[in-house]
Design an enzyme around this catalytic site. Structure first.
Site, mmCIF file in Angstrom:
data_model
loop_
_atom_site.group_PDB
_atom_site.id
_atom_site.type_symbol
_atom_site.label_atom_id
_atom_site.label_comp_id
_atom_site.label_asym_id
_atom_site.label_seq_id
_atom_site.Cartn_x
_atom_site.Cartn_y
_atom_site.Cartn_z
ATOM 1 C CE LYS A 99 -26.901 65.286 -51.351
ATOM 2 N NZ LYS A 99 -25.852 64.475 -51.974
ATOM 3 C CD GLU A 183 -33.629 69.057 -50.224
ATOM 4 O OE1 GLU A 183 -33.708 68.115 -49.403
ATOM 5 O OE2 GLU A 183 -32.629 69.787 -50.324
ATOM 6 C CG HIS A 218 -24.750 73.622 -57.159
ATOM 7 N ND1 HIS A 218 -25.726 74.280 -56.440
ATOM 8 C CD2 HIS A 218 -25.243 73.501 -58.422
ATOM 9 C CE1 HIS A 218 -26.766 74.521 -57.224
ATOM 10 N NE2 HIS A 218 -26.507 74.065 -58.425
ATOM 11 N NE ARG A 275 -15.433 64.121 -48.986
ATOM 12 C CZ ARG A 275 -15.445 65.429 -49.161
ATOM 13 N NH1 ARG A 275 -14.525 66.172 -48.546
ATOM 14 N NH2 ARG A 275 -16.350 66.021 -49.899
#
Length: 481
Positions: A99, A183, A218, A275
């Site tokens: 990330k 973040e 999630h 993908r």
């Protein structure tokens, strides 16, 4: 495999001992067992998979959407063995697999990013200072993470150090990489993603958005295309941003750029999945494009046969993931035998699954057993069709998420489009899956109960009278003797 068959391509299935009766094993032209059920002894054996391909004279490997599908090392090994990897380059997978690396790669394309650190956290004191600048709540995330692992929400500074240690530990355990970053935590986020396609000749385009905000832990449970809240202007902006992300890593093949969207519909780059996604069928339904066929053509070196202008949204599609989980017990996996398994049918209904009636749900893999997709001209018609299909889906022997999905689809928040990733927290409780009766239904049941009691009482009285008569007759015969 169906797409490959339509293209005249023969297929070889690989499987573990747990999946020996799986439909994909029986459907393929040939099949090879890799080993015992644990993925570390079967589906993750990169060298063995490549060896099987060489022995079977296979030309290409389609990695699906699990296990080694986003493994840069595997992609590189496949290419080095002289085989075609039906997916992006190892370099693209590696950049977008981190990330932090992904954030750095897309920075030059002026793509909106969630405020946060640009590198892994190592100094807790400095990290606390940065968190204070961003403003709590903040999110600690594993750089190599996914599926909610290595992710911690911190509401206040006093919890920062403990939550960071937990995130690092979980990331190290799950991914072998303890790098984390922070973040800003968006409190009411929507999860909206863009499907992209790129060929090996520099052409990259997007196939619109998917709304994926109905989640638990999630992980997505319901997806739809298009989103109920994305305007044509927002769609264009997100699509262009997604294409920019793909260009940042010289991407080719099918991929998904994921965005987080706040309550004001501002969108921020989240990550890229290098993908095919589980929810790709909803995009196929609204565009008329077979994404697997496109993947294969791109891997063969062909140019995209259509342009961005050629693509249009037609109708609406919804997908629900049928997990072997118990929504009444915090969505915990539920294993057992599929005693009854009957798929819904009819116009606009598609089922992508991996099980048949009588099969056991193994404990070794993801608990998803099927994807149920419906398509119709409008969103409401697609919802109505999905509810009908859910009612037709007959599954016994295990608990599934079908009941939860039916509840969610009928909830005012979903119908209105006014929902976010906290739908489960805000609206769901196990009690909603327990049927409640109206006053009329309760009165009817009471009346039926009274009627049943009366009939049962009369029947009991009749039996008692008959028994008494027989007893008297027996006594009379005894006296004659």
């Amino acid at each position: 495999m169906r797409s490959a068959k339509e293209m005249g391509i023969k297929t070889v299935a690989i499987y573990s001992e747990a999946d020996r009766l799986s439909p994909h094993v029986l459907y393929a032209d040939q099949a090879v067992c890799l080993g015992p059920p644990p993925s570390s002894q079967s589906y993750l054996l990169a060298d063995k998979i490549i060896q099987v391909c060489l022995e079977m004279e296979v030309d290409a490997i389609h990695p699906g959407y699990g296990f080694l599908s986003e493994n840069a090392s595997f992609s590189k090994k496949v290419t080095e063995a002289g085989l075609i990897f039906i997916g992006p380059s190892p370099e693209s997978i590696e950049v977008m697999g981190s990330k932090l690396a992904a954030k750095q790669a897309v920075a030059q394309y002026d793509i909106p990013l969630v405020p946060g650190t640009e590198e892994a956290i190592s100094d807790i004191a400095a990290a606390k200072t940065k968190a204070a600048e961003i403003g709590y709540p903040i999110l600690i995330k594993a750089s190599a993470g996914g599926g909610g692992k290595g992710m911690r929400i911190v509401e206040q500074e006093g919890d920062f150090e403990e939550q960071m240690q937990r995130a690092v530990s979980e990331a190290q355990s799950a991914f072998g990489d303890g790098a984390v970053f922070i973040e800003k935590y968006i409190t009411s986020p929507r999860h909206i993603e863009i499907q992209i396609l790129g060929d090996q000749h520099g052409s990259i385009l997007h196939l619109f958005e998917r709304e994926c905000s109905i989640q638990r832990r999630h992980q997505k449970v319901i997806e739809e295309a298009p989103s109920a809240v994305v305007s044509p202007e927002m769609r264009k902006a997100m699509g262009e941003a997604a294409v920019g992300v793909a260009k940042a890593c010289d991407y080719y093949g099918a991929g998904t750029v994921e965005f987080i969207v706040d309550e004001k519909l501002n969108f921020y780059f989240l990550e890229m999945n290098t993908r095919l996604q589980v929810e790709h069928p909803v995009t196929e339904m609204i565009t008329g494009k077979d994404l697997v066929k496109e993947q294969i053509r791109i891997a063969q070196g062909e140019k995209l046969s259509f342009t961005q202008e050629d693509l249009q949204i037609q109708g609406h599609a919804i997908e629900v993931r049928v997990y072997a989980e118990d929504p009444k017990n915090n969505f915990l996996p539920d294993i057992g035998k599929l005693q009854t398994y009957r798929r819904p049918q009819g116009p606009g209904v598609r089922v992508d699954d991996g099980f048949e009636e009588g099969m056991d749900i193994p404990i070794y893999y993801d608990p998803m057993i099927a994807k149920l997709i419906t398509y119709a001209e409008s969103r409401q018609q697609a919802i109505d069709r999905m509810i009908r299909a859910i009612d037709e889906y007959q599954i016994t022997g295990i608990e599934t998420t079908l009941g939860f999905c039916r509840f969610a689809l009928q909830h005012e928040a979903f119908v209105s489009g006014n929902f976010d990733t906290k739908f489960v927290d805000n609206y769901f409780s196990p009690a909603v899956l327990s049927p409640t009766l109206t006053d009329e239904e309760e009165e009817l049941l009471a009346a039926l109960a009274v009627e049943f009691f009366d009939k049962n009482k009369k029947a009991t009285h009749s039996l008692a009278s008959t028994a008494a008569s027989k007893n008297q007759a027996g006594n009379w015969k005894n006296r004659l003797r």
